[in-house]
Design an enzyme around this catalytic site. Structure first.
Site, PDB file in Angstrom:
ATOM      1  N   ASP A   1       6.426 -30.925   8.175  1.00 59.70           N
ATOM      2  CA  ASP A   1       6.538 -29.704   8.974  1.00 59.70           C
ATOM      3  C   ASP A   1       7.049 -30.054  10.374  1.00 59.70           C
ATOM      4  OD1 ASP A   1       4.291 -30.706  10.220  1.00 59.70           O
ATOM      5  OD2 ASP A   1       3.290 -28.763  10.357  1.00 59.70           O
TER       6      ASP A   1
ATOM      7  N   SER B   1       4.003 -26.373  15.825  1.00 56.31           N
ATOM      8  CA  SER B   1       4.021 -26.818  14.438  1.00 56.31           C
ATOM      9  C   SER B   1       5.131 -26.175  13.615  1.00 56.31           C
ATOM     10  CB  SER B   1       2.639 -26.547  13.846  1.00 56.31           C
ATOM     11  OG  SER B   1       2.537 -27.035  12.547  1.00 56.31           O
TER      12      SER B   1
ATOM     13  N   GLY C   1      -6.495 -17.380  11.052  1.00 57.26           N
ATOM     14  CA  GLY C   1      -6.878 -17.877  12.364  1.00 57.26           C
ATOM     15  C   GLY C   1      -5.678 -17.980  13.294  1.00 57.26           C
TER      16      GLY C   1
HETATM   17  C1  16G Z   1      -3.660 -24.119  11.357  1.00 59.87           C
HETATM   18  C2  16G Z   1      -4.548 -25.254  10.958  1.00 59.87           C
HETATM   19  C3  16G Z   1      -4.426 -25.525   9.489  1.00 59.87           C
HETATM   20  C4  16G Z   1      -4.720 -24.272   8.712  1.00 59.87           C
HETATM   21  C5  16G Z   1      -3.886 -23.121   9.202  1.00 59.87           C
HETATM   22  C6  16G Z   1      -4.382 -21.840   8.589  1.00 59.87           C
HETATM   23  C7  16G Z   1      -5.115 -27.177  12.303  1.00 59.87           C
HETATM   24  C8  16G Z   1      -4.585 -28.344  13.064  1.00 59.87           C
HETATM   25  N1  16G Z   1      -4.193 -26.445  11.691  1.00 59.87           N
HETATM   26  O1  16G Z   1      -2.314 -24.443  11.149  1.00 59.87           O
HETATM   27  O2  16G Z   1      -5.340 -26.505   9.168  1.00 59.87           O
HETATM   28  O3  16G Z   1      -4.460 -24.456   7.349  1.00 59.87           O
HETATM   29  O4  16G Z   1      -4.015 -23.000  10.606  1.00 59.87           O
HETATM   30  O5  16G Z   1      -3.723 -20.773   9.155  1.00 59.87           O
HETATM   31  O6  16G Z   1      -6.309 -26.918  12.263  1.00 59.87           O
HETATM   32  P1  16G Z   1      -4.271 -19.321   8.943  1.00 59.87           P
HETATM   33  O7  16G Z   1      -5.660 -19.260   9.505  1.00 59.87           O
HETATM   34  O8  16G Z   1      -3.288 -18.449   9.642  1.00 59.87           O
HETATM   35  O9  16G Z   1      -4.265 -19.072   7.457  1.00 59.87           O
HETATM   36 ZN    ZN Z   2       2.024 -29.003  11.923  1.00 63.02          ZN
END
Ligand code: 16G
Ligand code: ZN
Length: 552
Positions: free
Chosen positions: A287, A66, A523
């Site tokens: 993105d 991504s 996450g």
């Molecule tokens: C991933 C998630 C996105 C979320 C981001 C948060 C999917 C396909 N993508 O890119 O939805 O906003 O993680 O990232 O689920 P973080 O947990 O590092 O803040």
């Molecule tokens: Zn993406």
């Protein structure tokens, strides 16, 4: 038997990296591409098993990281619905990715297959569609995935080549519904439903709608896969969309470096290649794998270029407003005891408070879930029309079968005496359901829907941006030894562990007018994230900084 020796043999060619523990995470596995061969091989096996488990349904396997840097890569699975892999398989994904040697890998697979009743005798067929973004490491990782898939007897891998993530999800969904599912079909469906929405724009007396009244759009494609795909759409739309493509990746820029939706949304600055010559023009950023979309316009202040950001919350608000308008045209003559479609709007704690307030004022039901597409999507599925977006620009609209059947009936049975505008509302909602990618958030289909609605309303990007005014906000990240020490509840708005932290956050937040603040473990990275909102930018910055100290 044959199955065991095939697995053993191919697994020996993909030794796992030493000393790294990988986790499936919010969006699949992500890491430096050089250590992912074994993981991707193993997830290939998982994809084949998933197909067997679901009665031979088509499963998707996407190679992408991504918005992360070009040297990273990743792998994630699309379930038969076209949505994310079911969560109850994530622990299995984690355990096979981290199995230390071929023997323990095979033991885990056998145990899981027994527990899940997955036939490993080769009697059943399995199908996995493969896609990858433009990362140079993609090709060899796709090969690793193929070898994983093909080491399951009866499984077939179909390489779809370079795709956006949402294209692959769309194809999986379409295949399993028995619909046309090629890349060409994707482009056809998007462009014909866009055309339909444009044709349905009420004609202003005396004027004609053919010369798009809202001017051109410039799209920053993050130097990624979105550029080449948007080019195809542009050609198909043959003048209906006045579009300039930048950062397509074809003239040397580096994927996601100073460009793309994640950069623009987080840094609130124009991407590379945009400057004062673009002031006042409607701009958008995708993105790296084209599943996120934000809009912006460049502003020049004191010789510095900044942006007015139009984020996912505002895209959501535009969509919600349009859907609500069309529904009220449609329902104006529906009796109370007839079917009343339920509309639900799904956000996360990152949604700007001003957007939530605006949506409430529209009379819409707003629901919150934790961060991550799988949560928002799952919630949105509970409604006849479920609209979800993350502030970062990932979102879509889901229509229930019941609603679409009702719409179709309505469309057929509408007496010819019915007001033309009501028939048009039916057609518009139908077109939206075909334009928007109901498998997953899709920057290209989202972009076309935004453009169609803006043309419908005759709105400039500034007019759209004034639907409501964002509260100033600040995001920070705090590097921590163990992010799992922070545990949250209530859709991540409240900390339960470590004890005492939430009380301290509350006490700090109370000091700021319109203050709102939360912390959550990322996450996708080894950090704890802090989000703060307040009535001024200084206050939001200060609040975020004070709370960051509390978790440090
Ligand atoms: C991933 C998630 C996105 C979320 C981001 C948060 C999917 C396909 N993508 O890119 O939805 O906003 O993680 O990232 O689920 P973080 O947990 O590092 O803040
Ligand atoms: Zn993406």
């Amino acid at each position: 038997g044959q199955q065991q020796s095939m697995l053993l043999q191919s697994a020996s060619s993909f030794p796992p990296p030493k000393g790294t523990k990988l986790s499936y995470g919010t969006a699949g596995f992500r890491a430096d591409a050089s250590i992912l061969q074994s993981t991707v091989f193993r997830i290939g096996i998982l994809a084949a098993l998933r197909s067997l488990k679901t009665g031979g349904a088509v499963i998707g396997l996407m190679i992408t990281a991504s918005h992360n840097k070009v040297s990273d890569n990743g792998v994630k699975i699309a379930d038969p619905s076209g949505g994310m892999l079911t969560q109850d398989w994530e622990p299995f994904a984690d355990s096979i990715a981290n199995a230390p040697d071929p023997e323990s890998l095979i033991q885990l697979i056998n145990e899981f297959a027994t527990k899940e009743n997955i036939p490993l005798d080769g009697a059943k067929a399995a199908t996995v569609l493969l896609g990858r973004d433009t990362r140079p490491s993609g090709e060899s990782l796709v090969n690793a995935a193929k070898q994983g898939i093909c080491s399951v007897v009866g499984a077939v891998a179909t390489d779809m080549g370079i795709l956006t993530t949402p294209q692959l999800h769309w194809m999986v969904r379409a295949r399993n519904k028995g619909l046309k599912a090629s890349e060409l079909d994707y482009f056809e469906q998007l462009s014909s439903s866009f055309r339909c929405l444009i044709d349905l724009i009420p004609k202003k007396s005396g004027g004609d709608n053919n010369n798009n009244p809202i001017g051109k759009l410039i799209v920053d494609c993050a130097n990624g896969v979105g550029g080449q795909k948007l080019q195809v759409l542009k050609e198909k739309l043959n003048g209906l969309l006045h579009l300039e493509i930048r950062n397509s990746g074809e003239s040397g820029g580096i994927l996601n470096e100073g460009v793309g939706a994640d950069y623009v949304q987080k840094e609130k600055v124009p991407p590379q290649g945009f400057g004062s010559a673009d002031v006042g023009i409607r701009c958008a950023s995708l993105d790296g794998d084209a599943d996120r979309l934000v809009y912006f316009s460049v502003i020049s202040s004191n010789g510095k270029n900044k942006i007015n950001l139009v984020d996912g919350d505002k895209i959501l608000s535009l969509f919600a407003l349009f859907i609500k308008d069309q529904l009220s045209i449609l329902l104006s003559s529906v009796k109370n005891d007839e079917y009343q479609p339920r509309v639900g709007v799904v956000q996360t704690a990152y949604a700007n408070g001003a957007s939530t307030k605006y949506l409430g004022q529209l009379g819409l039901e707003v629901i919150f879930t934790p961060t991550g597409v799988k949560y928002l999507h799952g919630k949105a599925e509970e409604y006849d029309i479920g609209i979800y977006f993350e502030a970062n620009g990932h979102g879509t609209i889901l229509f229930s079968d019941r609603f679409l059947n009702w719409l179709e009936e309505d469309r057929k049975n509408e007496p010819s005496s019915t007001a033309k505008e009501k028939q048009n509302a039916v057609k518009r909602l139908w077109a939206v359901s075909r334009l928007i990618n109901q498998a997953v958030g899709d920057a290209l289909s989202g972009l076309l829907l935004v453009e169609a609605i803006l043309q419908h309303m005759g709105w400039s990007v500034d007019k759209w941006n004034q639907l409501y005014h964002d509260l100033p906000s600040r995001q920070l990240k705090v590097k921590v030894a163990d992010r799992s020490a922070v545990v949250t509840t209530y859709a991540e708005t409240s900390v339960v562990k470590p004890p005492g932290i939430q009380e301290a956050i509350n006490a700090t937040t109370e000091k700021y007018p319109q203050g709102r603040c939360f912390v959550r473990p990322s996450g996708t990275e080894d950090v704890v994230r802090v989000y703060a909102e307040a009535s001024t930018q200084e206050a939001a910055d200060e609040l975020a900084a004070s709370v960051a100290k509390l978790v440090d």
